[in-house]
Design a protein around this motif. Structure first.
Motif, PDB file in Angstrom:
ATOM      1  N   THR A 193       1.791  14.599  -8.735  1.00 34.15           N
ATOM      2  CA  THR A 193       1.228  15.702  -9.496  1.00 34.15           C
ATOM      3  C   THR A 193       0.570  16.684  -8.540  1.00 34.15           C
ATOM      4  OG1 THR A 193      -0.849  14.491  -9.823  1.00 34.15           O
ATOM      5  CG2 THR A 193       0.818  14.310 -11.560  1.00 34.15           C
TER       6      THR A 193
ATOM      7  N   GLU B 104       1.042   9.164   1.191  1.00 32.83           N
ATOM      8  CA  GLU B 104       0.070  10.202   1.542  1.00 32.83           C
ATOM      9  C   GLU B 104       0.105  10.496   3.034  1.00 32.83           C
ATOM     10  OE1 GLU B 104      -3.263   9.489  -1.976  1.00 32.83           O
ATOM     11  OE2 GLU B 104      -3.472   8.469  -0.046  1.00 32.83           O
TER      12      GLU B 104
ATOM     13  N   LYS C 213      -1.002  15.046  -5.348  1.00 28.63           N
ATOM     14  CA  LYS C 213      -1.655  13.785  -5.671  1.00 28.63           C
ATOM     15  C   LYS C 213      -0.603  12.700  -5.920  1.00 28.63           C
ATOM     16  CE  LYS C 213      -5.552  15.965  -5.530  1.00 28.63           C
ATOM     17  NZ  LYS C 213      -6.412  15.825  -4.327  1.00 28.63           N
ATOM     18  N   VAL C 214      -0.897  11.493  -5.460  1.00 33.03           N
ATOM     19  CA  VAL C 214       0.037  10.369  -5.572  1.00 33.03           C
ATOM     20  C   VAL C 214      -0.580   9.257  -6.409  1.00 33.03           C
ATOM     21  CG1 VAL C 214       1.361   8.633  -4.312  1.00 33.03           C
ATOM     22  CG2 VAL C 214       0.980  10.899  -3.297  1.00 33.03           C
ATOM     23  N   GLU C 215       0.189   8.780  -7.389  1.00 29.64           N
ATOM     24  CA  GLU C 215      -0.223   7.633  -8.193  1.00 29.64           C
ATOM     25  C   GLU C 215       0.923   6.625  -8.210  1.00 29.64           C
ATOM     26  OE1 GLU C 215      -1.608   6.564 -12.799  1.00 29.64           O
ATOM     27  OE2 GLU C 215      -1.358   8.658 -12.146  1.00 29.64           O
ATOM     28  N   THR C 216       0.612   5.348  -8.068  1.00 28.17           N
ATOM     29  CA  THR C 216       1.656   4.312  -8.050  1.00 28.17           C
ATOM     30  C   THR C 216       1.447   3.339  -9.201  1.00 28.17           C
ATOM     31  OG1 THR C 216       0.340   2.970  -6.507  1.00 28.17           O
ATOM     32  CG2 THR C 216       1.979   4.467  -5.560  1.00 28.17           C
ATOM     33  N   ARG C 217       2.587   2.949  -9.830  1.00 24.48           N
ATOM     34  CA  ARG C 217       2.556   1.996 -10.933  1.00 24.48           C
ATOM     35  C   ARG C 217       3.801   1.109 -10.866  1.00 24.48           C
ATOM     36  NH1 ARG C 217       1.327   6.087 -16.027  1.00 24.48           N
ATOM     37  NH2 ARG C 217      -0.703   6.877 -15.299  1.00 24.48           N
TER      38      ARG C 217
ATOM     39  N   VAL D  34       6.359   5.865  -8.576  1.00 23.67           N
ATOM     40  CA  VAL D  34       5.440   6.840  -7.984  1.00 23.67           C
ATOM     41  C   VAL D  34       5.382   8.069  -8.870  1.00 23.67           C
ATOM     42  CG1 VAL D  34       4.975   8.325  -5.994  1.00 23.67           C
ATOM     43  CG2 VAL D  34       5.911   6.037  -5.650  1.00 23.67           C
ATOM     44  N   ILE D  35       4.173   8.557  -9.155  1.00 21.02           N
ATOM     45  CA  ILE D  35       3.986   9.791  -9.913  1.00 21.02           C
ATOM     46  C   ILE D  35       3.365  10.825  -8.991  1.00 21.02           C
ATOM     47  CG2 ILE D  35       2.881  10.872 -11.903  1.00 21.02           C
ATOM     48  CD1 ILE D  35       2.765   8.107 -13.208  1.00 21.02           C
TER      49      ILE D  35
ATOM     50  N   LYS E  36       0.899   3.869  -1.880  1.00 18.95           N
ATOM     51  CA  LYS E  36       0.173   5.133  -2.029  1.00 18.95           C
ATOM     52  C   LYS E  36      -0.265   5.676  -0.669  1.00 18.95           C
ATOM     53  CE  LYS E  36      -3.667   7.150  -4.677  1.00 18.95           C
ATOM     54  NZ  LYS E  36      -4.429   7.773  -3.568  1.00 18.95           N
ATOM     55  N   THR E  37      -0.843   4.816   0.168  1.00 17.57           N
ATOM     56  CA  THR E  37      -1.312   5.257   1.487  1.00 17.57           C
ATOM     57  C   THR E  37      -0.156   5.685   2.373  1.00 17.57           C
ATOM     58  OG1 THR E  37      -3.244   3.807   1.371  1.00 17.57           O
ATOM     59  CG2 THR E  37      -2.566   4.572   3.558  1.00 17.57           C
TER      60      THR E  37
ATOM     61  N   ASP F 134       0.838  -1.194   0.000  1.00 16.94           N
ATOM     62  CA  ASP F 134       0.000   0.000   0.000  1.00 16.94           C
ATOM     63  C   ASP F 134       0.879   1.252   0.000  1.00 16.94           C
ATOM     64  OD1 ASP F 134      -2.867   1.142   1.986  1.00 16.94           O
ATOM     65  OD2 ASP F 134      -2.214   1.563  -0.068  1.00 16.94           O
TER      66      ASP F 134
END
Length: 217
Positions: free
Chosen positions: A184, A158, A173-177, A181-182, A154-155, A152
């Motif tokens: 924005t 954050e 904002k956090v995005e995971t792939r 981590v991205i 992303k959590t 987890d």
């Protein structure tokens, strides 16, 4: 909102105040909050310190570091001497795993190769060699191979943002792939941007961070 001229004067004053930099050889230009540093300094760590000093001023949106490292007779070293010093520095740094990083040197430029499990180990390796006499630049070719799986991510990132007094978490904002981590959104300064990236790298399992945060003073 500061004008470019005001920002230029403040950066020049900050460089003069910074004891780790010989500001006499550094020129500063500013265009719409984007700072360009030019000139020459005798060591790579002075170049890095000058950039860090500029980044910490409110109103700076980005920094282009065009400062050239020109060692003096006292600070110049052969590539062989730099390579030996770099190998010793990596060996003696407690944050760098034994035999994980191999330095190579060409014309004063150090390239670090190898793999580590954590971003802080990579950062420690770069810091270990950038302080050495004769170093003109550092290329970080170290590969991150996490020894733990991301749980987890992303959590965790954050929550780290919310704990930090230097990050306005509501606007990031956090995005995971796949371990990446991205980031924005918007931040108020380069210091806040750097802190957000540092916090993202600190999460277990992260192998890369794509920092797309925009600085809006």
């Amino acid at each position: 909102m500061k004008t470019d001229r005001e920002l230029q004067e403040q950066i020049l004053a900050a460089l003069e105040w910074e004891p780790g930099v010989d500001a006499a050889g550094i020129g500063v230009s500013v265009n719409d909050g984007v700072v360009t540093l030019q000139g020459t300094v005798p060591t790579f760590i002075q170049r890095s310190t000058a950039e860090r000093t500029a980044r910490h001023l409110f109103g700076v949106r980005a920094v282009a570091n065009d400062i050239q490292v020109t060692p003096t007779a006292a600070t110049s070293r052969t590539d062989a001497a730099i390579a030996q010093a770099a190998a010793n520095a990596l060996e003696w740094d407690a944050a760098v795993p034994d035999n994980a990083i191999k330095p190579t040197v060409s014309n004063g430029w150090v390239t670090l190769n190898g793999s580590v499990g954590w971003q802080f180990q990579m950062s420690a390796a770069v810091r270990a060699v950038q302080h050495l006499y004769g170093v003109k630049g550092v290329t970080n070719a170290i590969i991150l191979k996490p020894q733990v799986s991301a749980s987890d991510v992303k959590t965790k990132i954050e929550n780290a943002f919310k704990r930090s007094a230097e990050i306005d978490a509501q606007h990031v904002k956090v995005e995971t792939r796949d371990g990446g981590v991205i980031l924005t959104g918007t931040v108020h300064s380069l210091v806040e941007k750097d802190e957000a990236e540092r916090a993202a790298w600190a999460a277990p399992g992260v192998t890369r961070v794509d920092d797309r945060l925009m600085v809006t003073p």
